[in-house]
Write a protein that holds these residues in place. Structure first.
Motif, PDB file in Angstrom:
ATOM      1  N   ALA A  43       0.836  -1.204   0.000  1.00 12.30           N
ATOM      2  CA  ALA A  43       0.000   0.000   0.000  1.00 12.30           C
ATOM      3  C   ALA A  43       0.869   1.251   0.000  1.00 12.30           C
ATOM      4  O   ALA A  43       0.519   2.256  -0.618  1.00 12.30           O
ATOM      5  N   ASN A  44       2.010   1.201   0.688  1.00 10.41           N
ATOM      6  CA  ASN A  44       2.907   2.362   0.685  1.00 10.41           C
ATOM      7  C   ASN A  44       3.398   2.676  -0.726  1.00 10.41           C
ATOM      8  O   ASN A  44       3.469   3.837  -1.136  1.00 10.41           O
ATOM      9  N   GLN A  45       3.739   1.628  -1.472  1.00 11.65           N
ATOM     10  CA  GLN A  45       4.183   1.838  -2.855  1.00 11.65           C
ATOM     11  C   GLN A  45       3.059   2.479  -3.676  1.00 11.65           C
ATOM     12  O   GLN A  45       3.295   3.390  -4.481  1.00 11.65           O
ATOM     13  N   ALA A  46       1.835   2.007  -3.463  1.00 12.23           N
ATOM     14  CA  ALA A  46       0.695   2.544  -4.219  1.00 12.23           C
ATOM     15  C   ALA A  46       0.443   4.005  -3.867  1.00 12.23           C
ATOM     16  O   ALA A  46       0.063   4.808  -4.726  1.00 12.23           O
ATOM     17  N   LEU A  47       0.678   4.352  -2.604  1.00 10.20           N
ATOM     18  CA  LEU A  47       0.495   5.742  -2.170  1.00 10.20           C
ATOM     19  C   LEU A  47       1.518   6.641  -2.869  1.00 10.20           C
ATOM     20  O   LEU A  47       1.190   7.730  -3.360  1.00 10.20           O
ATOM     21  N   LEU A  74      -4.477  -6.423  -0.456  1.00  8.30           N
ATOM     22  CA  LEU A  74      -3.737  -5.248  -0.943  1.00  8.30           C
ATOM     23  C   LEU A  74      -4.630  -4.364  -1.817  1.00  8.30           C
ATOM     24  O   LEU A  74      -4.625  -3.141  -1.688  1.00  8.30           O
ATOM     25  N   ILE A  75      -5.413  -4.994  -2.689  1.00  7.65           N
ATOM     26  CA  ILE A  75      -6.325  -4.201  -3.536  1.00  7.65           C
ATOM     27  C   ILE A  75      -7.295  -3.409  -2.643  1.00  7.65           C
ATOM     28  O   ILE A  75      -7.541  -2.219  -2.865  1.00  7.65           O
ATOM     29  N   ALA A  76      -7.821  -4.070  -1.610  1.00  2.00           N
ATOM     30  CA  ALA A  76      -8.773  -3.396  -0.706  1.00  2.00           C
ATOM     31  C   ALA A  76      -8.093  -2.239   0.027  1.00  2.00           C
ATOM     32  O   ALA A  76      -8.683  -1.157   0.180  1.00  2.00           O
ATOM     33  N   ASP A  77      -6.854  -2.445   0.465  1.00  5.92           N
ATOM     34  CA  ASP A  77      -6.132  -1.369   1.178  1.00  5.92           C
ATOM     35  C   ASP A  77      -5.904  -0.168   0.262  1.00  5.92           C
ATOM     36  O   ASP A  77      -6.088   0.979   0.663  1.00  5.92           O
ATOM     37  N   ILE A  78      -5.500  -0.439  -0.977  1.00  6.00           N
ATOM     38  CA  ILE A  78      -5.239   0.674  -1.911  1.00  6.00           C
ATOM     39  C   ILE A  78      -6.556   1.401  -2.218  1.00  6.00           C
ATOM     40  O   ILE A  78      -6.608   2.628  -2.262  1.00  6.00           O
ATOM     41  N   ARG A  79      -7.638   0.627  -2.391  1.00  6.42           N
ATOM     42  CA  ARG A  79      -8.940   1.249  -2.671  1.00  6.42           C
ATOM     43  C   ARG A  79      -9.297   2.235  -1.542  1.00  6.42           C
ATOM     44  O   ARG A  79      -9.715   3.363  -1.791  1.00  6.42           O
ATOM     45  N   GLN A  80      -9.103   1.769  -0.304  1.00  2.00           N
ATOM     46  CA  GLN A  80      -9.452   2.614   0.848  1.00  2.00           C
ATOM     47  C   GLN A  80      -8.598   3.887   0.863  1.00  2.00           C
ATOM     48  O   GLN A  80      -9.106   4.999   1.033  1.00  2.00           O
ATOM     49  N   ILE A  81      -7.298   3.724   0.660  1.00  2.00           N
ATOM     50  CA  ILE A  81      -6.390   4.888   0.703  1.00  2.00           C
ATOM     51  C   ILE A  81      -6.727   5.880  -0.410  1.00  2.00           C
ATOM     52  O   ILE A  81      -6.836   7.087  -0.178  1.00  2.00           O
ATOM     53  N   TYR A  82      -6.907   5.372  -1.622  1.00  2.00           N
ATOM     54  CA  TYR A  82      -7.196   6.279  -2.743  1.00  2.00           C
ATOM     55  C   TYR A  82      -8.535   6.996  -2.526  1.00  2.00           C
ATOM     56  O   TYR A  82      -8.671   8.188  -2.823  1.00  2.00           O
ATOM     57  N   TYR A 101      -7.598  10.266  -4.692  1.00  2.00           N
ATOM     58  CA  TYR A 101      -6.579  10.085  -5.741  1.00  2.00           C
ATOM     59  C   TYR A 101      -7.235   9.516  -6.992  1.00  2.00           C
ATOM     60  O   TYR A 101      -8.055   8.602  -6.917  1.00  2.00           O
ATOM     61  N   GLU A 102      -6.833  10.042  -8.147  1.00  2.84           N
ATOM     62  CA  GLU A 102      -7.467   9.590  -9.392  1.00  2.84           C
ATOM     63  C   GLU A 102      -6.733   8.431 -10.051  1.00  2.84           C
ATOM     64  O   GLU A 102      -7.188   7.885 -11.054  1.00  2.84           O
ATOM     65  N   THR A 103      -5.583   8.057  -9.511  1.00  6.63           N
ATOM     66  CA  THR A 103      -4.839   6.904 -10.043  1.00  6.63           C
ATOM     67  C   THR A 103      -5.753   5.678 -10.050  1.00  6.63           C
ATOM     68  O   THR A 103      -6.416   5.388  -9.056  1.00  6.63           O
ATOM     69  N   GLN A 104      -5.799   4.999 -11.189  1.00  2.13           N
ATOM     70  CA  GLN A 104      -6.682   3.830 -11.300  1.00  2.13           C
ATOM     71  C   GLN A 104      -5.971   2.566 -10.814  1.00  2.13           C
ATOM     72  O   GLN A 104      -4.823   2.326 -11.176  1.00  2.13           O
ATOM     73  N   ILE A 105      -6.695   1.792 -10.021  1.00  2.00           N
ATOM     74  CA  ILE A 105      -6.140   0.520  -9.521  1.00  2.00           C
ATOM     75  C   ILE A 105      -6.311  -0.535 -10.604  1.00  2.00           C
ATOM     76  O   ILE A 105      -7.433  -0.882 -10.979  1.00  2.00           O
ATOM     77  N   LEU A 106      -5.168  -1.010 -11.102  1.00  2.00           N
ATOM     78  CA  LEU A 106      -5.150  -1.983 -12.198  1.00  2.00           C
ATOM     79  C   LEU A 106      -4.639  -3.304 -11.610  1.00  2.00           C
ATOM     80  O   LEU A 106      -3.422  -3.519 -11.516  1.00  2.00           O
ATOM     81  N   ALA A 107      -5.558  -4.147 -11.177  1.00  2.00           N
ATOM     82  CA  ALA A 107      -5.158  -5.420 -10.557  1.00  2.00           C
ATOM     83  C   ALA A 107      -4.464  -6.292 -11.599  1.00  2.00           C
ATOM     84  O   ALA A 107      -5.005  -6.539 -12.677  1.00  2.00           O
ATOM     85  N   ALA A 108      -3.252  -6.737 -11.287  1.00  2.02           N
ATOM     86  CA  ALA A 108      -2.455  -7.519 -12.241  1.00  2.02           C
ATOM     87  C   ALA A 108      -2.008  -8.821 -11.588  1.00  2.02           C
ATOM     88  O   ALA A 108      -2.254  -9.045 -10.404  1.00  2.02           O
ATOM     89  N   SER A 109      -1.349  -9.648 -12.409  1.00  6.37           N
ATOM     90  CA  SER A 109      -0.915 -10.974 -11.951  1.00  6.37           C
ATOM     91  C   SER A 109      -2.130 -11.778 -11.478  1.00  6.37           C
ATOM     92  O   SER A 109      -2.143 -12.372 -10.410  1.00  6.37           O
ATOM     93  N   ILE A 110      -3.155 -11.742 -12.318  1.00 11.58           N
ATOM     94  CA  ILE A 110      -4.411 -12.451 -12.034  1.00 11.58           C
ATOM     95  C   ILE A 110      -4.229 -13.904 -12.463  1.00 11.58           C
ATOM     96  O   ILE A 110      -3.785 -14.175 -13.570  1.00 11.58           O
ATOM     97  N   ALA A 150     -13.524  -7.103  -8.758  1.00 11.49           N
ATOM     98  CA  ALA A 150     -14.678  -6.245  -9.052  1.00 11.49           C
ATOM     99  C   ALA A 150     -15.453  -5.934  -7.769  1.00 11.49           C
ATOM    100  O   ALA A 150     -15.930  -4.815  -7.578  1.00 11.49           O
ATOM    101  N   LYS A 151     -15.568  -6.932  -6.875  1.00 11.60           N
ATOM    102  CA  LYS A 151     -16.292  -6.714  -5.609  1.00 11.60           C
ATOM    103  C   LYS A 151     -15.588  -5.662  -4.760  1.00 11.60           C
ATOM    104  O   LYS A 151     -16.220  -4.832  -4.120  1.00 11.60           O
ATOM    105  N   ILE A 152     -14.257  -5.710  -4.770  1.00 11.64           N
ATOM    106  CA  ILE A 152     -13.484  -4.769  -3.945  1.00 11.64           C
ATOM    107  C   ILE A 152     -13.497  -3.371  -4.553  1.00 11.64           C
ATOM    108  O   ILE A 152     -13.374  -2.374  -3.852  1.00 11.64           O
TER     109      ILE A 152
END
Ligand code: G3P
Length: 217
Positions: free
Chosen positions: A112-116, A143-151, A156-165, A175-177
Motif C-alpha cells: 500500500a505504501n508503494q501505491a500511495l 492489498l487491492i482493498a487497502d489501496i482502494r481505501q487509501i485512494y 486520488y485519481e490513479t486507477q487501480i489496475l489489478a495484475a498478476s491475475i 470487481a467486488k473490492i
C-alpha cells in the motif's frame, strides 16, 4: 470494472476484442519476449487494434534512460501507457512523463505504501501484482482493498489496475473490492464464461430439442 488483456499475442487480443471484452492491453518484457516479436512492431500492431490504453514497459532502470525509452514508446500511438517499475527512479520518471501528458502505469507494486507513492507521483494506473503475493502466502486481494481505501480517502485519481491475475475468481473478487481495472491472461478471461451447470443445462436442452425435432432456421 474495465478488462485489460495481459498478453502480447495479437491473435489472442483480436479474438477477445471481437467479443467486446478488451478495454485495454498490458504487456511487459516477459510477455514481449514470449511473443518473439520486436517490441516497437508488436506494440504498434496492438495499438492499432485496440482503442483503450496499451501498456508498454521500459527496460531501463535509471531515470534519464527511462525517460528516453518512455518517450520513444509513447511515440508509437496516442493510446500508449508507459509502464515504469515501482522504484524511486521509476516514480520520478512517472512524474515527468505524466507532466508531459502521457499515461503512465506504475508496475510491480506489492504494498500500500508503494501505491500511495505512485498516486503522489501522478500515475494513471497502479499495478498491484496479486497473484505473486498469493504465491508467497500473502493476500493479494487484501492489498487491492487497502489501496482502494487509501485512494478513496484522499480522492486520488490513479486507477487501480489489478495484475498478476491467476484465475477467474480473481476477476469477480477484484470487481467486488472496486478495482478500476483487472488485467488477465486471455485464458482467464475466457474461463469466466465457464460453469458446469451451464454445460449440464445446455446438454439437456439440446437433447430435448433433438427429441422434439425443434428446428429454428
Ligand atoms: O503484466 C504484469 C502481470 O500481470 C504479470 O503476471 O502472472 O507474471 O505474475 P504474472
Amino acid at each position: 470494472m474495465k478488462f485489460f488483456v495481459d498478453t502480447a499475442d495479437v491473435d489472442a487480443i483480436r479474438e477477445l476484442n471481437d467479443l467486446g471484452f478488451v478495454d485495454g492491453v498490458t504487456t511487459n518484457p516477459s510477455l514481449i519476449a514470449k511473443s518473439g516479436r520486436d517490441i516497437l512492431e508488436v506494440t504498434k500492431e496492438i495499438c492499432d487494434m485496440v482503442e483503450g490504453p496499451v501498456s508498454a514497459e521500459v527496460v531501463a532502470t535509471e531515470y534519464e534512460d527511462m525517460i528516453a525509452e518512455g518517450r520513444k514508446l509513447a511515440e508509437i500511438a496516442p493510446n500508449i501507457a508507459v509502464k515504469v517499475p515501482l522504484t524511486l527512479d521509476g516514480l520520478r520518471a512517472c512524474k515527468t512523463l505524466t507532466g508531459e501528458g502521457k499515461m503512465v502505469n506504475v508496475t510491480l507494486c506489492f504494498s500500500a505504501n508503494q501505491a500511495l507513492l505512485a498516486a503522489k507521483a501522478g500515475a494513471t494506473f497502479i499495478s498491484p501484482f496479486i497473484g505473486r503475493l498469493d504465491d508467497i502466502n500473502l493476500d493479494g486481494l487484501e492489498l487491492i482493498a487497502d489501496i482502494r481505501q487509501i485512494y478513496d480517502n484522499y480522492g486520488y485519481e490513479t486507477q487501480i489496475l489489478a495484475a498478476s491475475i491467476r484465475g477467474a475468481n480473481h476477476m469477480s473478487d477484484c470487481a467486488k473490492i472496486g478495482a478500476d481495472v483487472a488485467t488477465a491472461p486471455p485464458a482467464v478471461i475466457k474461463a469466466m464464461a465457464n460453469h458446469v451447470l451451464t454445460d449440464k443445462g445446455l446438454a439437456a436442452f439440446l437433447a430435448d430439442a433433438e427429441k422434439a425435432g425443434i428446428k429454428i432456421v
